[in-house]
Design an enzyme around this catalytic site. Structure first.
Site, short mmCIF file in Angstrom:
data_model
loop_
_atom_site.label_atom_id
_atom_site.label_comp_id
_atom_site.label_asym_id
_atom_site.label_seq_id
_atom_site.Cartn_x
_atom_site.Cartn_y
_atom_site.Cartn_z
N HIS A 717 -4.89 1.10 8.39
CA HIS A 717 -3.87 2.00 8.89
C HIS A 717 -4.48 3.00 9.88
O HIS A 717 -5.64 3.42 9.76
CB HIS A 717 -3.23 2.78 7.74
CG HIS A 717 -2.13 2.05 7.04
ND1 HIS A 717 -1.10 1.43 7.72
CD2 HIS A 717 -1.88 1.86 5.71
CE1 HIS A 717 -0.27 0.88 6.85
NE2 HIS A 717 -0.72 1.11 5.62
N CYS A 772 -2.91 1.40 14.46
CA CYS A 772 -2.09 2.21 15.34
C CYS A 772 -2.86 3.46 15.76
O CYS A 772 -3.74 3.93 15.05
CB CYS A 772 -0.80 2.64 14.64
SG CYS A 772 0.30 1.27 14.25
#
Length: 938
Positions: A717, A772
């Site tokens: 993440h 991301c």
């Protein structure tokens, strides 16, 4: 859907080409002309919109036939998406995979019609050379004229000499290859460039059989549509003029009869000072009244240089206006947007302490953004005197010139004489305005050019013929001799005058002779003849068509007619200005008229612009803080130089929002890197804590030696967190998410920078980030919430207020208040990102989309010796099939995008290009690129 049409300068186009990553390969460059649409008929956007409407309505095409149009003034207009084949010639348009790029020249270049010359030809050469460089094309075989493909046409015109064009492109291409200019994508992310949308993936159908029409009916229809477009625009713009004197109570009231305020060449009604058409009439009325009361009326047209903002120009006009009036001269000041120095000083040069940069480094690094600003300024000068701006209206200076010509004709026998002074870039302004006046049959009696920044070729085209034919009877140039130019400096950093920076940087890759440079005119036989120079630059003392007054370097006898020793000092130098006054009044220099009452005292180092203000804050952050106590881990043994070591990290086992493909990704990267002779270590799932990740990266970096190649790979993440250290240019820190993040233990960009800045010179670190928010440039949160499925997820962790608070508490405890990181490219660090900052990184079927392509292509790219930029292009082409994320190479230090993938450093090359100061400069250049294209100054 058709793309918006943008007008670019040749420099902007070059940056767009360098940064573009296309779906189709460009293998040829097709050149056409508009045939029936003459140069004089081209009306910019209106013409292109009419062409588009005709081709879409008549043929059902999705867009214009061409990818690019070059107008008579060197403007570069975008058109069809570059990923779509053109409608160039039936059977020769290629496919969606590969084919030609189509360029149209605005004009009809058949015999006895238009001529391809000047800036239009120059721009064509630059565009062709840029494409040949980018696509690795050979000019002799890749440049194709329309007439080469069919015997039915002479297109792009019977007078266009193809061998001459190809030869000029080859020469320009050789100059590009010899230069050390970094490709634009190393500093300018494509999303920040004007017109970038034409480079994005497009699903429009190709047109392999289509061909651009050249019959008369098509031309006539386009012309009818252009007239209708212009009529509608004019109807929308007509409005009552503001009452004269509506702002007479303002601080600039005394300037209203003397100032024409312009913005992008049009009359400006915004900012510090407004000028309407009614104000122009009032200025002409003032001149008329002055002429009626004066025995020998003289009107001065003054254009300031490219060094000041609007207010500075107005303050100068207010200070010197009375001096001119007291000597019987009526001044009209053109205030035109040109605040170059302020922008460059703030966004490129930065702190004063950067005095160890080389001039060459500044010339190279400032070339991109400096050229954009300089080209825009030249375009403003050109537009100010344009007969038609494409809207049916003339430029603001042209409107004034038309009115002044009528006034002078009506004033006989009062015989108003016209005079002009242009300082620095003001000479560019007058190169367009004075021919417009002369076209009315007027004579400009005296022209004084002060350190002119106009290119020699533009001067020869626009002004020299009028000097030779006595429509400008008396031309005088005031500038510095060569030694003085080289002792001047810009901002106390660039160690020569601004004109050298203009010549070697702002005017593009190839050095362009500038009229105000003593060096330029002594090397040009035409200029030596004009000014009476010997080949060594000495004045011969004989009669010459024009006069040259050189301000001499310290240690020489001063010139009594000009003593300015800085580029910006000429227009407040009493000696220079009073000499210009005496030429206007036709008074002998021996009288010294004008010196005693000049409003500024002699000051050799004083420049037009107000005193240089203190620089703004330095780039965010200062020296990075050392890691907090308790986080150090024992270093591993340093091996021999040339080691290849990697740390691969993958985390699926998050307490919230678990992932499915990150551990698989880490193992896939590890396997690929082992096959490339890397020693690979892993941190997977529960072992991938913040401390272990930071320790592992620190060990990689601190144990490296010159010649080592190291890799850090992360799949997991990513997120954004509120900036708690105040070092970010936006309010967020980017972060990767360790498995123990729930306690606030994120690994933020400040932490990474603190480690990466310790990378030894000569070592190379490559990072592959499949998450991301892996970048540090745009910092935009994705606009749309993703729709996830059982097999497709995004690698983004939302942060709620409670977790944000734990992060702040953790940061205060571990990092302390002083942890700051510089937002800049670090020498030796290459970072590949899975997506842009406004996108999500996706995983599908047990692997990240980025890793699926990149890990597989890694071995092939390394075996071929691909550059970093070539590798990411290949990855981007594969990932772009889903059209939901765009892998990218984050802008590295200048030149590193073209380094071989996973190759050791090149010490001799890096000694010049990767010093810390120049890396800082690259940061400021990128900041200016964002400013210019709407991304803000951050």
């Amino acid at each position: 859907m058709s793309e918006p049409i943008h007008r670019l300068t040749a420099v902007q186009f070059a940056m767009l080409v360098d940064a573009a990553v296309l779906d189709r390969r460009i293998d040829a460059l097709h050149v056409h002309h508009t045939r029936g649409i003459r140069q004089r008929d081209f009306r910019g956007l209106a013409t292109l919109e009419a062409q588009r409407a005709h081709q879409v309505d008549t043929f059902g095409w999705p867009d214009l036939a061409q990818h690019l149009t070059i107008d008579p003034l060197g403007g570069v207009w975008t058109g069809r998406n570059w990923n779509v084949p053109p409608a160039s010639a039936a059977g020769h348009n290629g496919t969606a995979a590969a084919g030609p790029f189509m360029i149209v020249l605005a004009g009809d270049f058949d015999q006895d019609r238009d001529r391809l010359s000047g800036v239009q030809r120059e721009t064509l050469i630059d565009v062709l050379a840029g494409w040949c460089r980018h696509a690795r094309l050979e000019p002799a075989t890749s440049i194709v004229f329309h007439r080469d493909l069919t015997a039915r046409t002479t297109c792009p015109g019977s007078t266009v000499d193809k061998p001459a064009v190809v030869g000029a492109v080859q020469e320009a291409l050789a100059g590009l290859e010899r230069s050390s200019v970094p490709r634009a994508e190393s500093l300018f992310p494509v999303q920040h460039l004007a017109g970038f949308s034409v480079t994005l993936s497009s699903h429009a159908a190709g047109l392999p059989a289509a061909e651009v029409p050249e019959h008369e009916a098509a031309v006539q229809r386009v012309e009818r549509q252009v007239r209708e477009v212009l009529r509608q625009r004019q109807a929308g713009r007509l409005r009552p003029a503001k009452p004269i004197g509506i702002r007479d109570a303002s601080e600039w009231a005394d300037l209203r009869p003397h100032v024409v305020n312009l913005s992008r060449g049009e009359l400006s009604e915004a900012g510090e000072f407004s000028t309407t058409t009614a104000d122009l009439d009032a200025i002409l009325d003032g001149i008329r009244a002055y002429a009626a009361a004066t025995a020998s009326p003289r009107v001065l047209l003054y254009a300031h240089g490219g060094l000041v903002e609007e207010r500075g120009a107005l303050e100068y006009a207010r200070t010197i206006r009375s001096w001119w009036l007291d000597h019987g001269v009526y001044p009209v000041f053109f205030v035109w947007e040109s605040g170059l120095l302020e922008i460059l000083r703030q966004y490129i040069i930065g702190p004063r302490a950067w005095t160890d940069l080389t001039d060459t480094a500044i010339e190279i690094a400032a070339r991109g953004p400096g050229s954009v600003i300089w080209s825009g300024m030249k375009e403003s000068a050109r537009r100010a005197s344009a007969e038609d701006l494409g809207s049916g209206y003339s430029g603001g200076a042209r409107q004034f010139a038309d009115g002044l010509a009528a006034l002078v004709a009506d004033a006989a026998p009062a015989s108003i004489t016209l005079h002009a002074i242009g300082h620095s870039a003001g000479a560019i302004f007058h190169s367009h305005l004075l021919p417009a006046l002369i076209a009315h049959g007027l004579t400009v009696q005296t022209v004084s050019l002060l350190a002119p920044a106009v290119r020699v070729d533009l001067f020869k085209e626009k002004l020299l013929p009028h000097v030779e034919h006595r429509r400008v009877p008396r031309l005088t140039m005031f500038t510095m001799e060569e030694d003085a130019e080289r002792q001047d400096d810009c901002w106390r950093i660039y160690r020569k005058s601004l004109l050298y920076l203009v010549s070697r940087s702002f005017e593009g890759v190839l050095r362009r002779p500038i009229l105000g440079l003593h060096e330029s005119i002594r090397k040009d036989s035409d200029m030596r003849a004009l000014f009476g120079l010997a080949e060594d630059g000495r004045l011969t003392g004989g009669a010459a068509p024009a006069a040259l007054q050189l301000s001499r370097a310290p240690g020489s006898d001063p010139n009594p007619l000009t003593r300015a020793l800085r580029h910006g000092a000429f227009d407040n130098d009493p000696y220079t200005m009073s000499a210009a006054l005496r030429r206007i009044l036709d008074v002998d220099d021996a009288t010294g008229l004008g010196l005693a009452d000049f409003p500024w005292p002699p000051a050799e180092d004083r420049a037009f612009e107000r005193p240089v203000p203190a620089f703004g804050a330095p780039p965010p952050g200062g020296p990075s803080a050392e890691p907090a106590a308790g986080l150090e881990a024992p270093g591993i043994q340093t091996g021999r130089p040339g080691r290849r070591t990697a740390l691969c990290v993958g985390i699926d086992a998050y307490a919230d929002r678990p992932l499915q493909g990150c551990v698989n990704d880490a193992r896939a990267w590890g396997a690929a890197l082992r096959r490339l002779d890397f020693d690979v270590q892993y941190l997977l799932d529960r072992r991938a804590t913040r401390a272990s990740m930071l320790d592992g990266l620190r060990d990689l970096v601190t144990s490296a030696s010159p010649g080592d190649v190291i890799v850090f790979q992360y799949a997991g993440h990513g997120t954004q967190l509120k900036d708690v250290s105040g070092d970010e240019t936006d309010p967020f820190d980017e972060a990767i998410v360790p498995v123990d993040y729930a306690a606030g233990a994120f690994l933020i960009d400040d932490d990474l920078a603190a480690v990466l800045e310790r990378l030894p010179a000569g070592a190379m670190l490559t990072m592959f980030m499949d998450c991301c928010h892996s970048g540090t440039i745009s910092r935009f949160a994705p606009a749309l919430r993703p729709v996830e499925t059982a097999t497709e997820r995004v690698r983004y962790l939302p942060v709620d207020p409670a977790l944000e608070l734990r992060h702040e508490e953790f940061s205060a405890r571990v990092r302390g208040a002083g942890t700051r990181a510089r937002e800049r490219a670090l020498p030796g660090v290459i970072q590949f990102a899975a997506c842009r900052d406004d996108e999500y990184a996706w995983e599908s079927d047990g692997h990240g989309d980025f890793t699926t392509a990149a890990a597989r292509l890694l071995e092939e790219a390394a075996a071929r010796g691909d550059t970093n930029e070539a590798f990411i292009r290949g990855v981007a082409r594969e990932v772009a099939v889903r059209n939901r994320q765009h892998p990218s190479l984050l802008p590295p230090a200048p030149g590193f995008s073209r380094r071989t993938l996973l190759a050791p450093a090149e010490p001799a090359r890096d000694a010049v290009s990767t010093g810390g100061r120049e890396a800082e400069l690259a940061y400021h250049v990128a900041a200016l690129a964002r400013l210019l294209h709407g991304g803000g100054a951050a």
